[in-house]
Design an enzyme around this catalytic site. Structure first.
Site, PDB file in Angstrom:
ATOM      1  CE1 TYR A  15      26.820  33.692  49.343  1.00 13.83           C
ATOM      2  CE2 TYR A  15      25.974  33.489  51.575  1.00 13.83           C
ATOM      3  CZ  TYR A  15      26.182  34.247  50.434  1.00 13.83           C
ATOM      4  OH  TYR A  15      25.752  35.565  50.389  1.00 13.83           O
ATOM      5  CE  LYS A  48      29.170  36.370  50.458  1.00 10.78           C
ATOM      6  NZ  LYS A  48      29.612  37.540  49.696  1.00 10.78           N
TER       7      LYS A  48
HETATM    8  N1  LIG Z   1      20.739  38.846  48.542  1.00 12.11           N
HETATM    9  C1  LIG Z   1      21.009  38.481  49.783  1.00 12.11           C
HETATM   10  O1  LIG Z   1      20.106  38.078  50.541  1.00 12.11           O
HETATM   11  C2  LIG Z   1      22.411  38.566  50.308  1.00 12.11           C
HETATM   12  C3  LIG Z   1      22.600  38.466  51.703  1.00 12.11           C
HETATM   13  C4  LIG Z   1      23.895  38.603  52.214  1.00 12.11           C
HETATM   14  C5  LIG Z   1      24.964  38.836  51.371  1.00 12.11           C
HETATM   15  N2  LIG Z   1      24.751  38.913  50.021  1.00 12.11           N
HETATM   16  C6  LIG Z   1      25.919  39.215  49.188  1.00 12.11           C
HETATM   17  O2  LIG Z   1      25.707  40.470  48.579  1.00 12.11           O
HETATM   18  C7  LIG Z   1      26.455  40.557  47.356  1.00 12.11           C
HETATM   19  C8  LIG Z   1      25.561  41.033  46.239  1.00 12.11           C
HETATM   20  O3  LIG Z   1      24.568  40.035  46.038  1.00 12.11           O
HETATM   21  P1  LIG Z   1      23.151  40.293  45.352  1.00 12.11           P
HETATM   22  O4  LIG Z   1      22.150  39.743  46.282  1.00 12.11           O
HETATM   23  O5  LIG Z   1      23.048  41.691  44.872  1.00 12.11           O
HETATM   24  O6  LIG Z   1      23.294  39.241  44.147  1.00 12.11           O
HETATM   25  P2  LIG Z   1      22.932  39.310  42.590  1.00 12.11           P
HETATM   26  O7  LIG Z   1      22.970  37.897  42.136  1.00 12.11           O
HETATM   27  O8  LIG Z   1      21.687  40.098  42.391  1.00 12.11           O
HETATM   28  O9  LIG Z   1      24.156  40.117  41.960  1.00 12.11           O
HETATM   29  C9  LIG Z   1      25.451  39.595  41.939  1.00 12.11           C
HETATM   30  C10 LIG Z   1      26.185  40.167  40.754  1.00 12.11           C
HETATM   31  O10 LIG Z   1      27.533  39.662  40.788  1.00 12.11           O
HETATM   32  C11 LIG Z   1      27.915  39.368  39.455  1.00 12.11           C
HETATM   33  N3  LIG Z   1      29.002  38.383  39.433  1.00 12.11           N
HETATM   34  C12 LIG Z   1      28.912  37.053  39.690  1.00 12.11           C
HETATM   35  N4  LIG Z   1      30.088  36.471  39.510  1.00 12.11           N
HETATM   36  C13 LIG Z   1      30.967  37.445  39.140  1.00 12.11           C
HETATM   37  C14 LIG Z   1      32.338  37.451  38.813  1.00 12.11           C
HETATM   38  N5  LIG Z   1      33.077  36.317  38.789  1.00 12.11           N
HETATM   39  N6  LIG Z   1      32.924  38.620  38.488  1.00 12.11           N
HETATM   40  C15 LIG Z   1      32.195  39.776  38.477  1.00 12.11           C
HETATM   41  N7  LIG Z   1      30.885  39.812  38.760  1.00 12.11           N
HETATM   42  C16 LIG Z   1      30.267  38.672  39.098  1.00 12.11           C
HETATM   43  C17 LIG Z   1      26.650  38.841  38.804  1.00 12.11           C
HETATM   44  O11 LIG Z   1      26.715  38.884  37.377  1.00 12.11           O
HETATM   45  C18 LIG Z   1      25.597  39.766  39.406  1.00 12.11           C
HETATM   46  O12 LIG Z   1      25.390  40.899  38.580  1.00 12.11           O
HETATM   47  C19 LIG Z   1      27.049  39.164  47.152  1.00 12.11           C
HETATM   48  O13 LIG Z   1      28.386  39.146  47.604  1.00 12.11           O
HETATM   49  C20 LIG Z   1      26.182  38.276  48.043  1.00 12.11           C
HETATM   50  O14 LIG Z   1      26.847  37.102  48.444  1.00 12.11           O
HETATM   51  C21 LIG Z   1      23.513  38.785  49.475  1.00 12.11           C
END
Ligand SMILES: NC(=O)c1ccc[n+]([C@@H]2O[C@H](COP(=O)([O-])OP(=O)(O)OC[C@H]3O[C@@H](n4cnc5c(N)ncnc54)[C@H](O)[C@@H]3O)[C@@H](O)[C@H]2O)c1
Length: 263
Positions: free
Chosen positions: A161, A165
Protein backbone atom coordinates in the site's frame (compact mmCIF):
# COMPACT_ATOMS: atom_id res chain seq x y z
CA UNK A 1 -28.09 21.90 -20.56
CA UNK A 2 -27.13 21.46 -16.90
CA UNK A 3 -27.18 24.55 -14.76
CA UNK A 4 -27.12 24.87 -11.00
CA UNK A 5 -27.17 28.04 -8.97
CA UNK A 6 -24.49 29.01 -6.49
CA UNK A 7 -21.13 27.34 -6.84
CA UNK A 8 -21.55 26.19 -10.39
CA UNK A 9 -18.11 25.85 -11.91
CA UNK A 10 -18.88 22.37 -13.30
CA UNK A 11 -21.93 23.23 -15.37
CA UNK A 12 -21.92 20.87 -18.38
CA UNK A 13 -18.49 19.48 -17.55
CA UNK A 14 -17.99 15.72 -17.76
CA UNK A 15 -16.37 14.20 -14.68
CA UNK A 16 -15.25 10.56 -14.40
CA UNK A 17 -14.85 9.05 -10.94
CA UNK A 18 -13.47 5.58 -10.19
CA UNK A 19 -14.32 3.80 -6.95
CA UNK A 20 -17.67 5.60 -7.09
CA UNK A 21 -19.54 2.85 -5.24
CA UNK A 22 -18.27 3.71 -1.77
CA UNK A 23 -16.54 6.16 0.55
CA UNK A 24 -14.77 9.12 -1.05
CA UNK A 25 -15.81 8.18 -4.59
CA UNK A 26 -19.47 8.19 -3.57
CA UNK A 27 -19.01 11.60 -1.92
CA UNK A 28 -17.30 12.90 -5.07
CA UNK A 29 -20.23 11.82 -7.24
CA UNK A 30 -22.57 13.84 -5.00
CA UNK A 31 -20.29 16.86 -4.94
CA UNK A 32 -19.79 17.08 -8.70
CA UNK A 33 -23.48 16.45 -9.48
CA UNK A 34 -24.41 19.25 -7.09
CA UNK A 35 -22.06 21.54 -9.01
CA UNK A 36 -23.74 20.86 -12.34
CA UNK A 37 -21.47 18.20 -13.84
CA UNK A 38 -22.32 15.12 -15.83
CA UNK A 39 -20.75 12.32 -13.79
CA UNK A 40 -19.61 8.87 -14.87
CA UNK A 41 -19.68 6.79 -11.68
CA UNK A 42 -17.35 3.85 -12.23
CA UNK A 43 -16.74 0.95 -9.90
CA UNK A 44 -15.76 -2.69 -10.08
CA UNK A 45 -19.02 -3.30 -8.24
CA UNK A 46 -21.71 -1.99 -10.61
CA UNK A 47 -24.51 -2.47 -8.07
CA UNK A 48 -22.78 -0.13 -5.66
CA UNK A 49 -22.18 2.46 -8.40
CA UNK A 50 -25.88 2.29 -9.28
CA UNK A 51 -26.78 2.68 -5.60
CA UNK A 52 -24.58 5.78 -5.39
CA UNK A 53 -26.43 7.35 -8.30
CA UNK A 54 -29.89 6.33 -7.02
CA UNK A 55 -29.26 8.11 -3.71
CA UNK A 56 -28.54 11.37 -5.53
CA UNK A 57 -30.09 13.66 -8.08
CA UNK A 58 -28.90 11.11 -10.58
CA UNK A 59 -30.11 10.29 -14.11
CA UNK A 60 -29.56 11.50 -16.75
CA UNK A 61 -26.68 13.55 -15.35
CA UNK A 62 -25.10 10.45 -13.86
CA UNK A 63 -23.89 7.38 -15.69
CA UNK A 64 -23.02 4.35 -13.56
CA UNK A 65 -20.70 1.94 -15.37
CA UNK A 66 -18.64 -1.09 -14.40
CA UNK A 67 -14.85 -0.90 -14.60
CA UNK A 68 -11.95 -2.87 -13.24
CA UNK A 69 -9.24 -0.20 -13.25
CA UNK A 70 -6.53 -2.87 -13.26
CA UNK A 71 -7.83 -4.38 -16.51
CA UNK A 72 -6.76 -2.69 -19.75
CA UNK A 73 -9.76 -3.84 -21.76
CA UNK A 74 -12.31 -3.00 -19.08
CA UNK A 75 -10.83 0.50 -18.76
CA UNK A 76 -10.98 1.13 -22.51
CA UNK A 77 -14.58 -0.13 -22.69
CA UNK A 78 -15.68 2.21 -19.92
CA UNK A 79 -13.87 5.26 -21.33
CA UNK A 80 -15.24 4.58 -24.83
CA UNK A 81 -18.77 4.37 -23.39
CA UNK A 82 -18.40 7.72 -21.62
CA UNK A 83 -17.06 9.46 -24.73
CA UNK A 84 -19.83 7.90 -26.84
CA UNK A 85 -22.40 9.24 -24.38
CA UNK A 86 -21.14 12.75 -23.68
CA UNK A 87 -18.40 13.40 -26.26
CA UNK A 88 -15.80 14.74 -23.84
CA UNK A 89 -14.06 14.23 -20.50
CA UNK A 90 -13.08 17.30 -18.48
CA UNK A 91 -11.93 15.70 -15.23
CA UNK A 92 -10.79 12.21 -14.28
CA UNK A 93 -10.68 11.32 -10.59
CA UNK A 94 -8.56 8.20 -10.12
CA UNK A 95 -9.99 7.40 -6.71
CA UNK A 96 -10.43 3.58 -6.65
CA UNK A 97 -8.06 1.85 -4.28
CA UNK A 98 -7.59 -1.13 -2.00
CA UNK A 99 -5.82 -1.49 1.32
CA UNK A 100 -3.40 -4.30 2.12
CA UNK A 101 -3.29 -6.32 5.32
CA UNK A 102 -0.45 -4.31 6.95
CA UNK A 103 1.71 -7.44 7.11
CA UNK A 104 5.48 -6.90 7.34
CA UNK A 105 7.19 -7.18 3.94
CA UNK A 106 8.64 -10.65 4.44
CA UNK A 107 5.14 -12.04 5.00
CA UNK A 108 3.56 -10.45 1.91
CA UNK A 109 2.83 -12.85 -0.95
CA UNK A 110 3.62 -11.77 -4.50
CA UNK A 111 -0.08 -12.24 -5.24
CA UNK A 112 -1.04 -9.72 -2.55
CA UNK A 113 1.67 -7.27 -3.69
CA UNK A 114 0.46 -7.51 -7.30
CA UNK A 115 -3.22 -7.13 -6.29
CA UNK A 116 -2.58 -3.86 -4.46
CA UNK A 117 -0.23 -2.45 -7.12
CA UNK A 118 -2.65 -3.38 -9.91
CA UNK A 119 -5.52 -1.34 -8.46
CA UNK A 120 -3.69 1.51 -6.73
CA UNK A 121 -0.92 2.28 -9.22
CA UNK A 122 -1.56 0.48 -12.52
CA UNK A 123 -5.22 1.58 -12.28
CA UNK A 124 -4.51 5.35 -12.39
CA UNK A 125 -1.98 4.72 -15.17
CA UNK A 126 -4.44 2.74 -17.31
CA UNK A 127 -7.33 5.15 -16.74
CA UNK A 128 -5.14 8.18 -17.49
CA UNK A 129 -3.71 6.54 -20.58
CA UNK A 130 -7.22 5.91 -21.90
CA UNK A 131 -8.52 9.41 -21.13
CA UNK A 132 -5.54 11.61 -22.07
CA UNK A 133 -5.98 11.32 -25.89
CA UNK A 134 -9.49 12.81 -25.51
CA UNK A 135 -8.17 15.61 -23.28
CA UNK A 136 -5.39 16.35 -25.78
CA UNK A 137 -8.03 16.64 -28.51
CA UNK A 138 -9.96 19.08 -26.33
CA UNK A 139 -6.77 20.99 -25.50
CA UNK A 140 -7.83 20.94 -21.87
CA UNK A 141 -8.48 18.55 -19.00
CA UNK A 142 -7.60 17.67 -15.44
CA UNK A 143 -6.72 14.51 -13.57
CA UNK A 144 -6.79 13.97 -9.82
CA UNK A 145 -5.05 10.87 -8.46
CA UNK A 146 -5.86 9.75 -4.94
CA UNK A 147 -2.68 9.00 -3.06
CA UNK A 148 -2.58 9.14 0.76
CA UNK A 149 -0.46 10.25 3.68
CA UNK A 150 1.02 6.83 2.85
CA UNK A 151 2.43 8.58 -0.23
CA UNK A 152 4.84 10.34 2.15
CA UNK A 153 5.23 8.20 5.24
CA UNK A 154 5.13 4.67 6.59
CA UNK A 155 2.65 2.91 8.87
CA UNK A 156 -0.66 3.86 7.22
CA UNK A 157 -0.57 0.55 5.34
CA UNK A 158 1.82 -2.28 4.64
CA UNK A 159 4.66 -2.25 2.12
CA UNK A 160 2.47 -2.74 -0.96
CA UNK A 161 0.00 0.00 0.00
CA UNK A 162 2.71 2.48 1.01
CA UNK A 163 4.79 1.80 -2.11
CA UNK A 164 1.72 2.10 -4.35
CA UNK A 165 0.73 5.44 -2.85
CA UNK A 166 4.29 6.80 -3.15
CA UNK A 167 4.09 5.63 -6.77
CA UNK A 168 0.88 7.57 -7.36
CA UNK A 169 2.69 10.80 -6.46
CA UNK A 170 5.52 9.89 -8.85
CA UNK A 171 3.03 9.16 -11.62
CA UNK A 172 1.34 12.52 -10.94
CA UNK A 173 4.62 14.40 -11.22
CA UNK A 174 5.80 12.58 -14.34
CA UNK A 175 2.48 13.08 -16.15
CA UNK A 176 2.50 16.76 -15.14
CA UNK A 177 5.91 17.07 -16.78
CA UNK A 178 4.58 15.37 -19.91
CA UNK A 179 1.16 17.04 -20.27
CA UNK A 180 1.07 20.29 -18.23
CA UNK A 181 2.10 22.42 -21.19
CA UNK A 182 -0.49 20.66 -23.36
CA UNK A 183 -3.46 21.77 -21.26
CA UNK A 184 -3.83 18.90 -18.82
CA UNK A 185 -3.42 19.66 -15.13
CA UNK A 186 -2.63 16.64 -12.98
CA UNK A 187 -2.58 16.62 -9.18
CA UNK A 188 -2.73 14.16 -6.31
CA UNK A 189 -4.87 14.21 -3.20
CA UNK A 190 -3.35 12.77 -0.04
CA UNK A 191 -6.04 12.09 2.55
CA UNK A 192 -5.33 11.16 6.12
CA UNK A 193 -7.58 8.81 8.07
CA UNK A 194 -10.98 9.20 6.45
CA UNK A 195 -14.20 7.68 7.71
CA UNK A 196 -15.05 5.31 4.86
CA UNK A 197 -15.67 1.56 4.70
CA UNK A 198 -11.96 1.02 3.90
CA UNK A 199 -10.98 2.40 7.28
CA UNK A 200 -13.60 0.61 9.32
CA UNK A 201 -12.88 -2.19 11.83
CA UNK A 202 -14.12 -4.99 9.54
CA UNK A 203 -11.07 -4.35 7.33
CA UNK A 204 -8.54 -4.59 10.13
CA UNK A 205 -6.15 -7.49 10.60
CA UNK A 206 -3.99 -8.51 13.53
CA UNK A 207 -1.27 -6.29 11.99
CA UNK A 208 -3.49 -3.23 11.66
CA UNK A 209 -2.69 -0.14 13.70
CA UNK A 210 -4.98 1.04 16.50
CA UNK A 211 -6.86 3.75 14.64
CA UNK A 212 -8.64 5.09 17.73
CA UNK A 213 -5.24 5.71 19.29
CA UNK A 214 -3.96 7.29 16.07
CA UNK A 215 -6.96 9.62 15.81
CA UNK A 216 -6.52 10.65 19.45
CA UNK A 217 -3.03 11.89 18.52
CA UNK A 218 -3.77 13.61 15.21
CA UNK A 219 -3.78 17.41 15.69
CA UNK A 220 -7.36 17.68 14.36
CA UNK A 221 -8.45 14.94 16.84
CA UNK A 222 -11.00 13.52 14.42
CA UNK A 223 -11.46 11.53 11.23
CA UNK A 224 -11.63 13.30 7.90
CA UNK A 225 -15.08 13.21 6.28
CA UNK A 226 -15.28 11.86 2.71
CA UNK A 227 -17.23 15.00 1.77
CA UNK A 228 -14.21 17.13 2.73
CA UNK A 229 -12.06 15.18 0.29
CA UNK A 230 -14.76 15.58 -2.37
CA UNK A 231 -14.72 19.37 -1.93
CA UNK A 232 -10.93 19.38 -2.26
CA UNK A 233 -11.28 17.41 -5.50
CA UNK A 234 -13.85 19.93 -6.72
CA UNK A 235 -11.38 22.76 -6.10
CA UNK A 236 -8.40 20.99 -7.70
CA UNK A 237 -10.40 20.06 -10.79
CA UNK A 238 -11.75 23.58 -11.32
CA UNK A 239 -10.39 26.64 -13.09
CA UNK A 240 -9.83 28.17 -9.64
CA UNK A 241 -6.88 25.78 -9.43
CA UNK A 242 -5.59 26.70 -12.89
CA UNK A 243 -2.05 27.30 -11.57
CA UNK A 244 -1.98 24.10 -9.48
CA UNK A 245 0.03 21.50 -11.39
CA UNK A 246 1.77 18.39 -10.08
CA UNK A 247 0.94 18.97 -6.44
CA UNK A 248 0.40 16.32 -3.80
CA UNK A 249 -2.27 18.05 -1.80
CA UNK A 250 -2.44 16.84 1.79
CA UNK A 251 -5.69 16.85 3.79
CA UNK A 252 -4.81 14.93 6.93
CA UNK A 253 -5.78 16.89 10.03
CA UNK A 254 -2.08 17.36 10.68
CA UNK A 255 -1.19 13.65 10.64
CA UNK A 256 2.09 14.21 8.79
CA UNK A 257 3.23 16.88 11.24
CA UNK A 258 3.72 14.21 13.93
CA UNK A 259 7.44 13.82 14.46
CA UNK A 260 6.90 10.33 15.78
CA UNK A 261 4.85 7.33 14.72
CA UNK A 262 1.22 8.40 15.24
CA UNK A 263 0.43 4.83 16.34
N1 LIG B 1 -10.13 5.81 3.94
C1 LIG B 1 -8.93 6.28 4.22
O1 LIG B 1 -8.58 6.48 5.40
C2 LIG B 1 -7.98 6.62 3.12
C3 LIG B 1 -6.85 7.40 3.43
C4 LIG B 1 -5.98 7.77 2.40
C5 LIG B 1 -6.22 7.38 1.10
N2 LIG B 1 -7.32 6.61 0.82
C6 LIG B 1 -7.55 6.28 -0.58
O2 LIG B 1 -8.76 6.89 -0.98
C7 LIG B 1 -9.34 6.17 -2.08
C8 LIG B 1 -10.80 5.88 -1.79
O3 LIG B 1 -10.84 5.02 -0.66
P1 LIG B 1 -12.11 4.85 0.30
O4 LIG B 1 -11.59 5.04 1.67
O5 LIG B 1 -13.25 5.65 -0.20
O6 LIG B 1 -12.33 3.28 0.10
P2 LIG B 1 -13.64 2.38 -0.11
O7 LIG B 1 -13.18 0.99 0.15
O8 LIG B 1 -14.76 2.92 0.70
O9 LIG B 1 -13.97 2.56 -1.65
C9 LIG B 1 -13.13 2.09 -2.66
C10 LIG B 1 -13.95 1.77 -3.88
O10 LIG B 1 -13.05 1.34 -4.91
C11 LIG B 1 -13.66 0.26 -5.60
N3 LIG B 1 -12.66 -0.57 -6.28
C12 LIG B 1 -11.80 -1.44 -5.70
N4 LIG B 1 -11.08 -2.06 -6.63
C13 LIG B 1 -11.48 -1.57 -7.84
C14 LIG B 1 -11.10 -1.82 -9.17
N5 LIG B 1 -10.17 -2.75 -9.49
N6 LIG B 1 -11.70 -1.13 -10.16
C15 LIG B 1 -12.66 -0.21 -9.87
N7 LIG B 1 -13.07 0.05 -8.62
C16 LIG B 1 -12.49 -0.60 -7.60
C17 LIG B 1 -14.41 -0.50 -4.52
O11 LIG B 1 -15.42 -1.36 -5.06
C18 LIG B 1 -14.95 0.64 -3.67
O12 LIG B 1 -16.25 1.02 -4.11
C19 LIG B 1 -8.47 4.93 -2.24
O13 LIG B 1 -7.54 5.14 -3.29
C20 LIG B 1 -7.74 4.82 -0.91
O14 LIG B 1 -6.52 4.13 -1.01
C21 LIG B 1 -8.19 6.22 1.79
Amino acid sequence: MRKVNGVNNYNNKVVVITGAGSGMGRAMVGEFLSRGAYVAALDINLDRAIETVKRLDGPPAAFPHQVDVSDERSVQTAVDAIIARWGRIDLLCNNAGVLDGHAPAHEVSLEEWNRVMAVNLTGPFLMSRAVIPQMLKQGKGAIINTSSTSGFSAAGGGSAYTASKHGVIGLTRQMTFEYGARGIRINAICPGATATPMAMPEHTTSNSPDMDLAISKVPARRWCKPEEIARLAAFLGSDDADYVHGSAYVMDGGWLTAARDPF
